[in-house]
Scaffold this active site. Structure first.
Site, PDB file in Angstrom:
ATOM      1  N   HIS A 266       0.886  -1.134  -0.049  1.00 42.74           N
ATOM      2  CA  HIS A 266       0.012  -0.074  -0.123  1.00 42.74           C
ATOM      3  C   HIS A 266       0.849   1.156   0.076  1.00 42.74           C
ATOM      4  CE1 HIS A 266      -3.124   2.876   1.200  1.00 42.74           C
ATOM      5  NE2 HIS A 266      -4.039   1.868   0.569  1.00 42.74           N
TER       6      HIS A 266
ATOM      7  N   ASP B  21      -7.969  -5.486   0.068  1.00 46.89           N
ATOM      8  CA  ASP B  21      -8.534  -6.312  -0.943  1.00 46.89           C
ATOM      9  C   ASP B  21      -8.006  -7.746  -0.848  1.00 46.89           C
ATOM     10  OD1 ASP B  21      -9.754  -4.532  -2.602  1.00 46.89           O
ATOM     11  OD2 ASP B  21      -7.750  -3.691  -3.150  1.00 46.89           O
TER      12      ASP B  21
HETATM   13  N1  ACO Z   1       4.489  -7.414  -4.633  1.00 47.41           N
HETATM   14  C1  ACO Z   1       5.710  -7.536  -4.887  1.00 47.41           C
HETATM   15  N2  ACO Z   1       6.271  -6.395  -4.402  1.00 47.41           N
HETATM   16  C2  ACO Z   1       5.701  -5.252  -4.386  1.00 47.41           C
HETATM   17  C3  ACO Z   1       4.338  -5.153  -4.184  1.00 47.41           C
HETATM   18  C4  ACO Z   1       3.452  -6.545  -4.332  1.00 47.41           C
HETATM   19  N3  ACO Z   1       2.444  -6.549  -4.246  1.00 47.41           N
HETATM   20  N4  ACO Z   1       3.888  -4.004  -3.906  1.00 47.41           N
HETATM   21  C5  ACO Z   1       4.871  -3.154  -3.946  1.00 47.41           C
HETATM   22  N5  ACO Z   1       6.130  -4.085  -4.134  1.00 47.41           N
HETATM   23  C6  ACO Z   1       7.398  -3.594  -4.234  1.00 47.41           C
HETATM   24  C7  ACO Z   1       7.791  -2.941  -5.568  1.00 47.41           C
HETATM   25  O1  ACO Z   1       8.264  -3.619  -6.541  1.00 47.41           O
HETATM   26  C8  ACO Z   1       8.967  -1.900  -5.180  1.00 47.41           C
HETATM   27  O2  ACO Z   1      10.104  -2.452  -4.973  1.00 47.41           O
HETATM   28  P1  ACO Z   1      11.610  -1.747  -5.237  1.00 47.41           P
HETATM   29  O3  ACO Z   1      11.641  -0.692  -4.170  1.00 47.41           O
HETATM   30  O4  ACO Z   1      12.477  -2.851  -4.820  1.00 47.41           O
HETATM   31  O5  ACO Z   1      11.520  -1.493  -6.468  1.00 47.41           O
HETATM   32  C9  ACO Z   1       8.426  -1.353  -3.467  1.00 47.41           C
HETATM   33  O6  ACO Z   1       7.599  -2.628  -3.317  1.00 47.41           O
HETATM   34  C10 ACO Z   1       7.581  -0.386  -3.470  1.00 47.41           C
HETATM   35  O7  ACO Z   1       6.697  -0.313  -4.614  1.00 47.41           O
HETATM   36  P2  ACO Z   1       5.939   0.843  -5.163  1.00 47.41           P
HETATM   37  O8  ACO Z   1       5.088   0.388  -6.646  1.00 47.41           O
HETATM   38  O9  ACO Z   1       6.927   1.894  -5.254  1.00 47.41           O
HETATM   39  O10 ACO Z   1       4.792   1.308  -4.139  1.00 47.41           O
HETATM   40  P3  ACO Z   1       3.648   1.981  -4.520  1.00 47.41           P
HETATM   41  O11 ACO Z   1       3.279   2.712  -3.181  1.00 47.41           O
HETATM   42  O12 ACO Z   1       3.644   2.758  -5.546  1.00 47.41           O
HETATM   43  O13 ACO Z   1       2.606   1.071  -4.895  1.00 47.41           O
HETATM   44  C11 ACO Z   1       0.619  -0.308  -4.697  1.00 47.41           C
HETATM   45  C12 ACO Z   1       1.308   0.667  -4.086  1.00 47.41           C
HETATM   46  C13 ACO Z   1       0.455   0.096  -6.194  1.00 47.41           C
HETATM   47  C14 ACO Z   1      -0.759  -0.868  -3.989  1.00 47.41           C
HETATM   48  C15 ACO Z   1       1.487  -1.806  -4.884  1.00 47.41           C
HETATM   49  O14 ACO Z   1       1.588  -2.179  -3.564  1.00 47.41           O
HETATM   50  C16 ACO Z   1       0.925  -2.764  -5.574  1.00 47.41           C
HETATM   51  O15 ACO Z   1       0.956  -2.932  -6.834  1.00 47.41           O
HETATM   52  N6  ACO Z   1       0.207  -3.898  -4.876  1.00 47.41           N
HETATM   53  C17 ACO Z   1      -0.527  -4.940  -5.543  1.00 47.41           C
HETATM   54  C18 ACO Z   1      -1.970  -4.361  -6.084  1.00 47.41           C
HETATM   55  C19 ACO Z   1      -2.761  -4.046  -5.030  1.00 47.41           C
HETATM   56  O16 ACO Z   1      -2.855  -4.980  -3.966  1.00 47.41           O
HETATM   57  N7  ACO Z   1      -3.405  -3.031  -5.019  1.00 47.41           N
HETATM   58  C20 ACO Z   1      -4.488  -2.682  -4.037  1.00 47.41           C
HETATM   59  C21 ACO Z   1      -3.947  -1.578  -3.108  1.00 47.41           C
HETATM   60  S1  ACO Z   1      -5.339  -0.958  -1.815  1.00 47.41           S
HETATM   61  C22 ACO Z   1      -6.538  -0.424  -2.684  1.00 47.41           C
HETATM   62  O17 ACO Z   1      -6.151   0.581  -3.671  1.00 47.41           O
HETATM   63  C23 ACO Z   1      -7.551  -0.216  -2.186  1.00 47.41           C
END
Ligand code: ACO
Length: 426
Positions: A304, A361
């Site tokens: 998140h 979720d």
């Molecule tokens: N699985 C694996 N790695 C992940 C995940 C994940 N679910 N989420 C983040 N990371 C990693 C990224 O690869 C990144 O790694 P790095 O720093 O080594 O490159 C680091 O964690 C930070 O990730 P970002 O994408 O920069 O984080 P951001 O805050 O932009 O993204 C998000 C948040 C979009 C929710 C992300 O965690 C994700 O894609 N999760 C999966 C989708 C999901 O569950 N979405 C629902 C969110 S809740 C909602 O909207 C209701």
């Protein structure tokens, strides 16, 4: 004394005001930055950018805190109903008995949808995603209710109209997509009971409303009701800033919510868990792929932007899985897989180092499946829940003295001036 931030640019010192929120959050007010220094800030995804001041929802991502109008989410989930929480978000206070009765009457009065709208639903191809239909139909509502103005009375009426009708439209689209007769709302049912009845009642099998499932649905929607400046809410505010009508702004919010990185994650989690189940329950591949920098796969329902600890909504949702499944005397192999996946991920150094925990979720789809909600309706369920938050945030933006049309800047990295080449010289 007012706090300021000092920055030095091109050898010159500038003092910028600091804004401090009621929970101690600090922000540097950079509104005059470009005008005074020629510089802009660069923050793709707006991770360090505050786009507004808001008195609606407070989140502390490090401590796992979520409060609506100051009230902890845990207390609302335990004691409130979705209708009461919607009123709280919109009006800033919990309703008294008279106010609650009044909105119940209005929600009932607004619950039917214009008969002509059924034709639109019927004209969509059967395989259409209900989120696309919902977004279009909410925009269409403006044609049926063109009298909307920005007076307090008109906004409150549209708020209740939307909260009531979106629920009816969601159930209607489900019934029509299956070729079934539409079930109309009933005045003797509460908001959530009515939804379940409109979804599952049929001329050949009457639906018995179960109060425990009604309670679970109330909690589900309370947990989704607002989440400060997330992708869809920010969309509602940005689109609303062009002074479009509320229906158009909400329609845009629904489209933003549809994406798998946002509200669409609840559907994507089930697809991921199903795939693991079809691979004989082997979690290692999903975990390996999620950790692989060269693989775009992410563990859906994990991570998140704000929460760097367990999402407080996910804690409640996880408990609800057990309550709903045991009530229905059902088991779901996907719940066992989800629990194992969580256990493995939370022990894995990658997830620990990246502060990745289950978000709302991760378990919500299991609750919805148990209730009999089809997978392609999951994000619609999220949208019904988020509606009070979107409208409250949109209304707050109207009253905000600092409000302006949203118009970010950019850092241009394209070609420098290039002369037009006639077709024969290219
Ligand atoms: N699985 C694996 N790695 C992940 C995940 C994940 N679910 N989420 C983040 N990371 C990693 C990224 O690869 C990144 O790694 P790095 O720093 O080594 O490159 C680091 O964690 C930070 O990730 P970002 O994408 O920069 O984080 P951001 O805050 O932009 O993204 C998000 C948040 C979009 C929710 C992300 O965690 C994700 O894609 N999760 C999966 C989708 C999901 O569950 N979405 C629902 C969110 S809740 C909602 O909207 C209701």
């Amino acid at each position: 004394m007012n706090e300021t931030a000092t920055i030095i640019l091109d050898g010159k010192k500038y003092e910028l005001p600091v804004i401090i929120g009621t929970e101690g959050e600090k922000a540097i007010d950079i509104r005059k930055l470009r005008q005074e220094t020629g510089y802009i800030t660069y923050d793709p995804g707006f991770g360090s950018t505050g786009s507004c001041k808001s008195a609606i929802t407070f989140m502390d991502g490090e401590k796992g805190i979520l409060r609506y109008r100051g009230i902890p989410i845990e207390q609302l989930a335990e004691n409130s109903t979705f209708v009461e929480t919607a009123y709280l978000l919109m009006n800033g206070e919990l309703p008294n008995r008279t106010e609650l009765n009044q909105i119940r009457v209005q929600l009932n009065d607004y619950s039917v949808v214009h008969e002509d709208m059924q034709d639109f639903f019927k004209s969509y191809p059967r395989a259409s995603h209900p989120m696309g239909i919902l977004s279009a139909m909410v925009n269409t509502l403006r044609s049926f209710y063109p009298e909307l103005t920005n007076t307090e009375e008109s906004i409150n009426k549209t708020f209740l109209r939307l909260v009531s009708k979106v629920r009816t439209m969601a159930a209607m689209s489900y019934k029509i997509s299956r070729g079934h007769k539409v079930v109309y709302p009933r005045q003797d049912y509460t908001y959530c009971a009515n939804f379940l009845n409109m979804m599952f009642d049929s001329p050949v099998r009457s639906y018995e409303v179960d109060e425990e499932l009604v309670k679970a649905l109330n909690i589900f929607w309370i947990l989704h009701a607002d989440h400060e400046q997330n992708c869809s809410t920010a969309t509602v505010r940005v689109v609303g800033s062009g002074q479009v009508n509320l229906y158009a702004a909400i329609s845009a919010g629904i489209s933003a919510l549809w994406g798998p990185l946002h509200g669409g994650a609840n559907q994507a989690v089930i697809a991921m868990l199903e795939e693991i189940k079809n691979n004989g329950g082997d979690l290692s591949n999903a975990v390996k792929k999620a950790k692989d920098k060269n693989d775009p796969f992410r563990l859906m329902g994990f991570g998140h932007r704000v929460y760097k600890t367990y999402d407080p909504r996910a804690k409640i949702m996880k408990k609800m899985c057990d309550i709903v499944l045991s009530k229905l005397t059902k088991s779901d192999p996907l719940l066992d897989i989800a629990r194992k996946l969580e256990e493995v991920a939370l022990k894995d150094p990658y997830f620990i180092d990246h502060h990745l925990y289950p978000n709302v979720d991760f378990y919500s789809g299991i609750v919805l499946r148990a209730m009999g909600i089809p997978t392609n309706m999951f994000t619609v369920m999220f949208a019904i829940g988020r509606l009070p938050g979107w409208i409250s945030q949109w209304k707050e933006s109207l009253d905000d003295p600092d409000w302006k049309i949203s118009r970010p800047r950019q850092v241009y990295i394209g070609k420098n001036r290039t002369d037009y080449a006639p077709i024969g010289k290219r």
